[in-house]
Write a protein that holds these residues in place. Sequence first.
Motif, PDB file in Angstrom:
ATOM      1  N   THR A 106       0.773  -1.190   0.122  1.00 24.13           N
ATOM      2  CA  THR A 106       0.003   0.094  -0.086  1.00 24.13           C
ATOM      3  C   THR A 106       0.877   1.144   0.046  1.00 24.13           C
ATOM      4  OG1 THR A 106      -0.043   0.081   2.394  1.00 24.13           O
ATOM      5  CG2 THR A 106      -2.063  -1.270   1.360  1.00 24.13           C
ATOM      6  N   THR A 108       0.811   5.259   1.379  1.00 23.19           N
ATOM      7  CA  THR A 108       0.362   6.285   2.386  1.00 23.19           C
ATOM      8  C   THR A 108       0.694   7.547   1.908  1.00 23.19           C
ATOM      9  OG1 THR A 108      -0.306   4.628   3.922  1.00 23.19           O
ATOM     10  CG2 THR A 108      -0.393   6.793   4.659  1.00 23.19           C
ATOM     11  N   THR A 113      -4.681   6.208   2.584  1.00 20.00           N
ATOM     12  CA  THR A 113      -3.832   4.991   1.962  1.00 20.00           C
ATOM     13  C   THR A 113      -4.458   4.310   0.898  1.00 20.00           C
ATOM     14  OG1 THR A 113      -3.211   4.329   4.366  1.00 20.00           O
ATOM     15  CG2 THR A 113      -3.128   2.711   2.700  1.00 20.00           C
TER      16      THR A 113
END
Length: 222
Positions: A106, A108, A113
């Motif tokens: 992921t 952020t 996110t």
Amino acid sequence: GTPTGGNWNGTPLITPTGVFSPSQAGNYTLVYTYGASTCLKRDTILMAVNPLPNLTVTPSLSICSGLSTTLTATGTGTLNWSGPTSGTGSSLVTPTLTSTSTYSVTNTVAGCTSPATVITVTVNTTPTPTISGFFNNNAICAGNTATLSVTVPSYQWDVYASPTSTTVLASGNGATAMFVTPTLTTSTSFYASSTLNGCTSPRAVHTVTVKPLPNPPAYVSG
């Protein structure tokens, strides 16, 4: 809102209880009202919704059993990896893998996110061939040939004269195959490898022992 018991409205739709779920980034005006008629009170909030961060990753890939690989991702924020191993940053080196594994990453940025992107590392089996003397054909007399049996758990096999030679003495397809050596005068080793789904095995070795011919009997005239 305060005091409690009022109602929210705005665009996009916000529930009367104040649940705001925008589907895209932008600036939104949300209004909270309380009371009625001449006692109606109103307050306005300007809400800025940031876009989800972009994320570009290595596509899913295949490797051979017993190897590791490096996964990469590109993003402007903090990249977080999870899976059999975890880490942060633009790349993640997997451990040595023996089975198919799944990783996710992921990105952020400013508290937002991105959805997780999944990367699958498919692990292909590395075959393990064997090479041996056919019917215990492990020792021959000088000047003869030997028949060797090559057994592989796949269809592609090759026989070489040394551990590093690139010259193929024999090759073929089939789980079990026979290889007849050239005429031998000294003990000689032969090496077999097998390839399956792009994964080539280490070379298995078999040594044919060559026994010297005895001297011919001396002729003694009578």
